[in-house]
Design a protein around this motif. Structure first.
Motif, PDB file in Angstrom:
ATOM      1  N   LYS A   5      -1.507 -12.901  -5.055  1.00  0.00           N
ATOM      2  CA  LYS A   5      -0.851 -11.952  -5.790  1.00  0.00           C
ATOM      3  C   LYS A   5      -1.558 -10.718  -6.163  1.00  0.00           C
ATOM      4  O   LYS A   5      -1.078  -9.683  -6.715  1.00  0.00           O
ATOM      5  CB  LYS A   5      -0.430 -12.560  -7.243  1.00  0.00           C
ATOM      6  CG  LYS A   5       0.300 -13.981  -7.045  1.00  0.00           C
ATOM      7  CD  LYS A   5       1.516 -13.587  -6.465  1.00  0.00           C
ATOM      8  CE  LYS A   5       2.228 -14.899  -6.488  1.00  0.00           C
ATOM      9  NZ  LYS A   5       3.774 -14.933  -5.784  1.00  0.00           N
ATOM     10  N   PRO A   7      -3.197  -6.983  -5.365  1.00  0.00           N
ATOM     11  CA  PRO A   7      -2.572  -5.811  -4.628  1.00  0.00           C
ATOM     12  C   PRO A   7      -2.741  -5.792  -3.155  1.00  0.00           C
ATOM     13  O   PRO A   7      -3.689  -5.992  -2.639  1.00  0.00           O
ATOM     14  CB  PRO A   7      -3.156  -4.616  -5.525  1.00  0.00           C
ATOM     15  CG  PRO A   7      -3.271  -5.080  -6.655  1.00  0.00           C
ATOM     16  CD  PRO A   7      -3.977  -6.650  -6.273  1.00  0.00           C
ATOM     17  N   THR A   8      -1.836  -4.977  -2.649  1.00  0.00           N
ATOM     18  CA  THR A   8      -1.941  -4.810  -1.223  1.00  0.00           C
ATOM     19  C   THR A   8      -2.277  -3.292  -0.832  1.00  0.00           C
ATOM     20  O   THR A   8      -1.836  -2.314  -2.031  1.00  0.00           O
ATOM     21  CB  THR A   8      -0.859  -5.253  -0.119  1.00  0.00           C
ATOM     22  OG1 THR A   8       0.335  -4.458  -0.404  1.00  0.00           O
ATOM     23  CG2 THR A   8      -0.617  -6.637  -0.116  1.00  0.00           C
ATOM     24  N   GLN A  10      -0.353  -1.027   0.272  1.00  0.00           N
ATOM     25  CA  GLN A  10       0.824  -0.436  -0.049  1.00  0.00           C
ATOM     26  C   GLN A  10       1.259  -0.162  -1.563  1.00  0.00           C
ATOM     27  O   GLN A  10       1.842   0.471  -1.940  1.00  0.00           O
ATOM     28  CB  GLN A  10       1.921  -0.953   0.663  1.00  0.00           C
ATOM     29  CG  GLN A  10       1.883  -0.745   2.032  1.00  0.00           C
ATOM     30  CD  GLN A  10       1.416  -2.118   2.794  1.00  0.00           C
ATOM     31  OE1 GLN A  10       0.886  -2.874   2.008  1.00  0.00           O
ATOM     32  NE2 GLN A  10       1.162  -2.075   3.954  1.00  0.00           N
ATOM     33  N   SER A  11       0.545  -0.975  -2.345  1.00  0.00           N
ATOM     34  CA  SER A  11       0.756  -1.304  -4.044  1.00  0.00           C
ATOM     35  C   SER A  11       0.228   0.134  -4.524  1.00  0.00           C
ATOM     36  O   SER A  11      -0.709   0.700  -4.383  1.00  0.00           O
ATOM     37  CB  SER A  11      -0.185  -2.312  -4.566  1.00  0.00           C
ATOM     38  OG  SER A  11       0.274  -2.494  -5.809  1.00  0.00           O
ATOM     39  N   LYS A  12       0.939   0.455  -5.439  1.00  0.00           N
ATOM     40  CA  LYS A  12       0.379   1.472  -6.452  1.00  0.00           C
ATOM     41  C   LYS A  12      -0.976   1.241  -7.188  1.00  0.00           C
ATOM     42  O   LYS A  12      -1.572   2.110  -7.576  1.00  0.00           O
ATOM     43  CB  LYS A  12       1.496   1.972  -7.770  1.00  0.00           C
ATOM     44  CG  LYS A  12       2.830   2.561  -7.015  1.00  0.00           C
ATOM     45  CD  LYS A  12       3.739   2.578  -8.186  1.00  0.00           C
ATOM     46  CE  LYS A  12       5.222   3.260  -7.535  1.00  0.00           C
ATOM     47  NZ  LYS A  12       5.921   3.495  -8.718  1.00  0.00           N
ATOM     48  N   THR A  13      -1.353  -0.065  -7.366  1.00  0.00           N
ATOM     49  CA  THR A  13      -2.556  -0.343  -8.095  1.00  0.00           C
ATOM     50  C   THR A  13      -3.751  -0.719  -6.955  1.00  0.00           C
ATOM     51  O   THR A  13      -4.690  -1.220  -7.338  1.00  0.00           O
ATOM     52  CB  THR A  13      -2.206  -1.643  -8.776  1.00  0.00           C
ATOM     53  OG1 THR A  13      -1.703  -2.710  -8.101  1.00  0.00           O
ATOM     54  CG2 THR A  13      -1.272  -1.271 -10.023  1.00  0.00           C
ATOM     55  N   TRP A  14      -3.397  -0.407  -5.837  1.00  0.00           N
ATOM     56  CA  TRP A  14      -4.526  -0.484  -4.631  1.00  0.00           C
ATOM     57  C   TRP A  14      -5.796  -0.205  -4.988  1.00  0.00           C
ATOM     58  O   TRP A  14      -6.811  -0.739  -4.975  1.00  0.00           O
ATOM     59  CB  TRP A  14      -4.102  -0.250  -3.389  1.00  0.00           C
ATOM     60  CG  TRP A  14      -5.247  -0.195  -2.336  1.00  0.00           C
ATOM     61  CD1 TRP A  14      -5.827   0.856  -1.751  1.00  0.00           C
ATOM     62  CD2 TRP A  14      -5.801  -1.397  -1.795  1.00  0.00           C
ATOM     63  NE1 TRP A  14      -6.718   0.405  -0.883  1.00  0.00           N
ATOM     64  CE2 TRP A  14      -6.721  -0.903  -0.744  1.00  0.00           C
ATOM     65  CE3 TRP A  14      -5.410  -2.905  -1.855  1.00  0.00           C
ATOM     66  CZ2 TRP A  14      -7.435  -2.012  -0.149  1.00  0.00           C
ATOM     67  CZ3 TRP A  14      -6.131  -3.621  -1.394  1.00  0.00           C
ATOM     68  CH2 TRP A  14      -7.264  -3.219  -0.456  1.00  0.00           C
ATOM     69  N   TYR A  17      -7.698  -1.792  -7.873  1.00  0.00           N
ATOM     70  CA  TYR A  17      -7.997  -3.385  -7.221  1.00  0.00           C
ATOM     71  C   TYR A  17      -9.128  -3.289  -6.355  1.00  0.00           C
ATOM     72  O   TYR A  17     -10.093  -3.685  -6.541  1.00  0.00           O
ATOM     73  CB  TYR A  17      -6.860  -3.868  -6.768  1.00  0.00           C
ATOM     74  CG  TYR A  17      -7.285  -5.152  -5.933  1.00  0.00           C
ATOM     75  CD1 TYR A  17      -7.650  -6.310  -6.739  1.00  0.00           C
ATOM     76  CD2 TYR A  17      -7.339  -5.440  -4.498  1.00  0.00           C
ATOM     77  CE1 TYR A  17      -7.986  -7.524  -6.279  1.00  0.00           C
ATOM     78  CE2 TYR A  17      -7.736  -6.378  -4.023  1.00  0.00           C
ATOM     79  CZ  TYR A  17      -7.993  -7.668  -4.774  1.00  0.00           C
ATOM     80  OH  TYR A  17      -8.331  -8.672  -4.191  1.00  0.00           O
TER      81      TYR A  17
END
Length: 96
Positions: A5, A7-8, A10-14, A17
């Motif tokens: 789960k 973040p990747t 493309q995620s806003k939280t990358w 993280y």
């Protein structure tokens, strides 16, 4: 958190993280250096997951974390090098 789960890119939280992973790598590297030991990327990835309270729940998630650790390790090592230079060879380890 489960590793699957996380973040990747493309995620806003990358970025947050990735910064957490870099901080965890730094902490583990400091501990390993204090013990005058070495550590390979695979073990480092497992230690980073444990440090972050992350459960590695799938082989794919492990591979993704391992790739991130391999990519981010030089960044953490450079940060340690600069810190040692700035602090005259000392690295302050914050105990929580």
């Amino acid at each position: 958190m489960k590793a699957s789960k996380a973040p990747t890119i493309q995620s806003k939280t990358w970025n947050a993280y990735r910064n957490q992973v870099i901080a965890a790598i730094t902490d583990v590297e400091v501990l390993i250096r204090q013990l005058d030991k070495g550590i390979n990327s695979e073990v480092l990835a497992e230690e980073v997951a444990a440090h972050m309270g992350m459960e590695i729940d799938t082989p794919e998630a492990y591979e993704a974390l391992l790739k991130l650790v391999k990519a981010a390790r030089p960044i953490a090592q450079e940060g340690l090098r600069r810190t040692r230079e700035d602090q005259g060879g000392q690295y302050a380890l914050l105990l929580l």
